[in-house]
Each structure stands twice: as structure tokens, then as C-alpha cells.
Design an enzyme around this catalytic site. Structure first.
Site, PDB file in Angstrom:
ATOM      1  N   ASP A  12       0.810  -1.226   0.000  1.00  6.72           N
ATOM      2  CA  ASP A  12       0.000   0.000   0.000  1.00  6.72           C
ATOM      3  C   ASP A  12       0.840   1.271   0.000  1.00  6.72           C
ATOM      4  O   ASP A  12       0.448   2.292   0.562  1.00  6.72           O
ATOM      5  CB  ASP A  12      -0.969   0.030   1.212  1.00  6.72           C
ATOM      6  CG  ASP A  12      -1.729  -1.267   1.345  1.00  6.72           C
ATOM      7  OD1 ASP A  12      -2.266  -1.718   0.318  1.00  6.72           O
ATOM      8  OD2 ASP A  12      -1.757  -1.839   2.443  1.00  6.72           O
ATOM      9  N   LYS A  15       2.226   1.990  -5.174  1.00  8.69           N
ATOM     10  CA  LYS A  15       3.002   1.489  -6.329  1.00  8.69           C
ATOM     11  C   LYS A  15       2.221   1.610  -7.630  1.00  8.69           C
ATOM     12  O   LYS A  15       2.769   2.001  -8.656  1.00  8.69           O
ATOM     13  CB  LYS A  15       3.387   0.009  -6.132  1.00  8.69           C
ATOM     14  CG  LYS A  15       4.348  -0.230  -4.993  1.00  8.69           C
ATOM     15  CD  LYS A  15       4.632  -1.701  -4.821  1.00  8.69           C
ATOM     16  CE  LYS A  15       3.444  -2.501  -4.337  1.00  8.69           C
ATOM     17  NZ  LYS A  15       2.979  -2.175  -2.979  1.00  8.69           N
ATOM     18  N   THR A 322      -9.997  -5.485   1.223  1.00  9.16           N
ATOM     19  CA  THR A 322     -10.826  -5.956   2.341  1.00  9.16           C
ATOM     20  C   THR A 322     -11.604  -4.845   3.040  1.00  9.16           C
ATOM     21  O   THR A 322     -12.497  -5.123   3.832  1.00  9.16           O
ATOM     22  CB  THR A 322      -9.924  -6.600   3.408  1.00  9.16           C
ATOM     23  OG1 THR A 322      -8.962  -5.611   3.811  1.00  9.16           O
ATOM     24  CG2 THR A 322      -9.185  -7.816   2.854  1.00  9.16           C
ATOM     25  N   PRO A 325      -9.748  -1.202   8.357  1.00 13.48           N
ATOM     26  CA  PRO A 325      -8.898  -0.055   8.714  1.00 13.48           C
ATOM     27  C   PRO A 325      -7.460  -0.534   8.832  1.00 13.48           C
ATOM     28  O   PRO A 325      -7.199  -1.611   9.360  1.00 13.48           O
ATOM     29  CB  PRO A 325      -9.428   0.402  10.073  1.00 13.48           C
ATOM     30  CG  PRO A 325     -10.316  -0.676  10.572  1.00 13.48           C
ATOM     31  CD  PRO A 325     -10.712  -1.539   9.412  1.00 13.48           C
TER      32      PRO A 325
END
Ligand code: IMP
Length: 453
Positions: A12, A15, A322, A325
Site C-alpha cells: 500500500d 506502487k 478488504t 482499517p
């Protein structure tokens, strides 16, 4: 020219967006590991594309390839291709014959095992990634090339599904469903094979790439996840099951290290840290229930909780796949030094500087204190990493960044505090700075040098 893009942290890092920024100069964009556990968001004008398997280059009309190091769920593959076509794009996606196929039984086992593992669970995306790589290593997997050969397919699946059936029912007491059924799995595989054949998608990745490289094509290798999620160099066992770092490009495409190493290796850094899943995180701010070990809501001090919530909301730190958080923390320099060596980084991009704007103070985990000593790199075991206490350095905060004004002004238009922060990172890692990200869109990236040039 060959350019490898890798995540330097825990996935995350942005990229997909960077592949898209520099991908304009690529002729071929290749994924070399992972499967539909990746969550890449690409913003093109007013359009936002969320991809989990198809390489981001597809949005720009490049030839894209899922290399042999990938695990491919054909259902996701075709869903993503169809969704892009519905939006007017014409994605050109090829798949390595040697890539392994994620079958319904693999998703089933991802769920079963995560529950059985208790505290050892990695908090997976439940896409069947781990079980598919497990069957690959155990030499009982099904490869994309096998889908095209009905006899081989039946032989492989007969053994695999019998074994899985026995484990599911006898070890885990699972009530068998269609995922464990041979005939319905074969039928699904035949449908996938028909489409792969009709659309001429299956290739031998190594020769396919070699031919294009010899013809002068620019190739970009798009890493998924990040170095600290790498099965060998990450925070085991809270990792994914593939080599997300640059070494994976060789094994995952069929090109040798001298070929891959003749190009640039660019590490993508998020200006802070985020993490989905369990395990330690020495620079963590606040906590997330069910993910941060021993965390209970309200157990952190107010300042840490407020900062964590702010960074999470500003940065949109909720899982693409998903929607969970994400845990957030300050930048972890030992992790970045580790990534610089593991990947042999030649340069970096620093993303999401805008998210840290308007804070009074920005902290960086410069080193760790472990057993009374200061250390600059990560220890080899995750348990020892959990024992590390971050030693912080502080930087003055910077005002809000207006992406439009800054991208016009260029790097020197960045607030002084942000420039000092970037200069520190570059100096510590001793790498070239290719770009800085100050917002989510392609135009919100300040490019200093293009790794293709
Ligand atoms: P798996 O790859 O689904 O087996 O998950 C293993 C670990 O890697 C879990 O902690 C996941 O949350 C993490 N993970 C997998 N893919 C990504 C990603 O693209 N970004 C961030 N974390 C990921």
C-alpha cells in the site's frame, strides 16, 4: 530499458499510481508475484480504477503480463478484464503458462487455516494466495498451462482435491462443498481454458519478454505487496507467500539477474507507515482492534489515538481489497535501510507527503533500541523486531500542500519542512529521488527524474 518497481514497506505504498506515472514510457508492464491480494488504485483524469490482479499498465493500453511467479485466479482475471472493457478500455493481458492457478479449494483453505491458526494468523486477504503457493512448493499445484490440457488437468486435480478433501473433513471437520468436488472444479477450469485459448492469453513468460527486450521494448516490473511482506525478507510469519522484493523478478519472469539488474530498481516509500494485519509495528501510532497485538480501544493515549485516526482518514487507510482499517505509524528508517539492501535500490519515490501536512511535528523512527543498544536495521526475527523500541527524530511540520500549485512549481515549490523531510530520507538511504507524491492523481506527482531515461 528495464525498470523494477517495488514496495519498500508493508504494501500500500502507492506502487500502482507510480507504475502508471512512469508506465507511459513502458511498452510492457509485468507482475512477477502475488495474485489478487494486491489492491492497486489508478486514477486517470476523473476515472478511478481499482485492480487486484491485472497489472496497472492495462489502464494505459500497455501489453501486460502475469509472470510465472504469480498465482492467478481466472475468475478475478476475467472479471477485471470485463470491467475494464465495459469502461471502454482494451486491456491486453497475457498469462504465463507456468503461473499457478488459484482454485476455489485454495480460497476455502485460506479461510479454514486462518481460523485454525489463532494468534499465528497473518490476517490474510483470504484470496487463497498462501494455499496456492503451498501446493506449488509441494508439487501438487495446477498451472495455467495445465488448464489447456484436459488429461493432465484431471490427473492433477484428482490427486489435489482428494488430498484437500481428506484434510478438510478429517483434520478440520469441514462439511464438503463444491470447492472440493472434482467434476465441478474441472468444469470451471474448462470454461477458463476456453477463454484463455480463444483470447490467446497464455505465453511462456521468459521467451515472451526476451523477444520484446531484444526488439528494444521498455519493460516495467510491477511489484505487489512490499519488502517487509516478502516470504523470505519480511516479518515472518506475518507475510505473504511470495518474493515481493526485487529478487522475485528473476524467478517470477524467467529473466536472469544480470538482465533485470541492468535496469533501475525503484523503491516506493509511503511517507508514513501503514499495515493491514497482525504482528509487531515499533513505530505504530494508536492501535486497531483485532490487528494490533494486545490492543484494546481506549488503551492508548489521546494524542496517539487522534493522530492515528487523522492519518488514517487523510490517507484513506482502509484496505482496497478488504476495506479493513489499516494500522498506521511513523516512517520506520531501519525498515527502509533493509529494503534498500534487499532490493538493491537505485532510486525511490516518496508518496503521500500531503497526508502528513498540517501536523505540528512529524516524527521518524530513525533507529531502534534493542537490549540497550542502538541499531539501524531490522533484526532477522519478527519477535526480536517486536522487542525493538523506536528512537525518534523530529521534523517541523509543513502547511497544507495544494497539488495543483505544487506540481506547477515543481520540487522547489514544496514547503521547506517537507523538503527537509525528503532530503533526510534520501541522504540516509543514499539513493536517487525520482519523484514525490502529493496527492492521489497521476498529475499530483512531482517527477524529478524518470527511471526510464
Ligand atoms: P495474503 O497475501 O492474502 O496471504 O496475506 C498475507 C499478509 O499480507 C496479510 O497480512 C495481508 O494483509 C498482507 N497483504 C497481502 N497483500 C497485501 C497488499 O496488497 N497490501 C498490504 N498488505 C497485503
Amino acid at each position: 530499458m528495464l525498470v523494477t518497481i517495488v514496495g519498500t514497506q508493508l504494501g500500500d505504498e502507492g506502487k500502482g499510481g507510480i507504475v502508471d506515472v512512469f508506465g507511459g514510457d513502458a511498452d510492457v508492464v509485468v507482475r512477477y508475484q502475488g495474485g489478487d491480494n494486491a489492491g492497486h488504485t489508478v486514477v486517470e483524469g476523473d476515472e478511478e480504477y481499482k485492480l487486484s490482479l491485472v497489472p496497472s499498465g492495462a489502464v494505459r493500453g500497455k501489453v501486460t503480463l502475469l509472470g510465472n511467479g504469480c498465482v492467478v485466479n481466472p475468475a478475478t482475471l476475467f472479471d477485471e478484464i470485463d470491467a475494464l472493457r465495459e469502461r471502454g478500455l482494451e486491456p491486453d493481458v497475457r498469462v504465463a503458462a507456468r503461473a499457478h492457478v488459484i482454485l476455489p479449494v485454495h480460497r476455502l483453505f485460506d479461510g479454514i487455516e486462518e481460523v485454525a491458526k489463532g494468534d499465528l494468523a497473518a490476517g490474510t486477504t483470504k484470496r487463497g494466495i498462501g494455499p496456492t503457493y503451498e501446493d506449488k512448493a509441494a508439487r501438487r499445484g495446477v498451472r495455467v498451462g495445465d488448464l489447456l490440457d484436459p488429461e493432465v488437468l484431471r490427473e492433477r486435480l484428482s490427486y489435489l482435491l482428494k488430498q484437500k478433501h481428506d484434510i478438510a473433513t478429517e483434520v478440520y471437520g469441514h462439511e464438503p462443498g463444491s470447492e472440493l468436488d472434482l467434476e465441478s472444479t474441472i468444469e470451471k477450469c474448462h470454461e477458463f481454458a476456453e477463454r484463455l485459448r480463444t483470447e490467446e492469453m497464455v505465453v511462456d513468460a521468459g521467451p515472451f519478454l526476451e523477444e520484446r527486450i531484444e526488439a528494444g521494448a521498455n519493460v516495467m516490473f510491477e511489484g505487489a505487496q512490499g519488502t517487509s511482506l516478502d516470504i523470505d525478507h519480511g516479518i515472518y510469519p506475518y507475510v505473504t507467500s511470495s518474493n515481493a522484493s526485487a529478487g522475485g523478478v528473476c524467478t517470477g519472469t524467467g529473466l536472469g539477474p544480470t538482465t533485470v539488474g541492468s535496469g533501475a530498481v525503484v523503491g516506493i516509500i509511503k511517507a508514513y507507515l501503514s499495515r493491514v494485519g497482525t504482528g509487531p509495528l515499533p513505530t505504530e501510532l494508536g492501535g486497531v482492534e483485532g490487528q494490533t497485538p494486545d490492543y484494546e480501544p481506549g488503551s492508548d493515549d489521546d494524542e496517539a489515538e487522534t493522530l492515528a485516526r487523522r492519518i488514517r482518514d487523510e490517507g484513506g487507510e482502509y484496505g482496497t481489497v478488504t476495506n479493513r482499517p489499516r494500522r498506521v505509524g511513523w516512517l520506520d528508517m531501519p525498515m527502509l535501510r533493509h529494503a534498500t539492501r534487499v532490493n538493491g535500490l537505485t532510486g525511490v519515490v516518496i508518496n503521500h507527503l500531503d497526508v502528513l501536512a498540517e501536523l505540528d511535528v512529524v516524527r521518524v523512527g530513525h533507529s531502534y533500541r534493542l537490549d540497550g543498544e542502538e541499531r539501524l536495521t531490522m533484526p532477522a526475527t519478527t519477535e526480536r523486531w517486536g522487542d525493538c523500541e523506536a528512537v525518534f527524530r523530529e521534523f517541523d511540520g509543513w502547511p497544507a500542500i495544494d497539488p495543483d500549485a505544487i506540481t506547477d512549481a515543481g520540487y522547489d515549490g514544496l514547503p521547506a519542512g517537507a523538503r527537509a523531510y525528503v532530503a533526510y530520507i534520501i541522504d540516509e538511504l543514499d539513493v536517487e529521488l525520482h519523484a514525490v507524491g502529493v496527492g492521489p492523481a497521476r498529475d499530483d506527482t512531482i517527477v524529478r527524474s524518470n527511471p526510464f531515461q
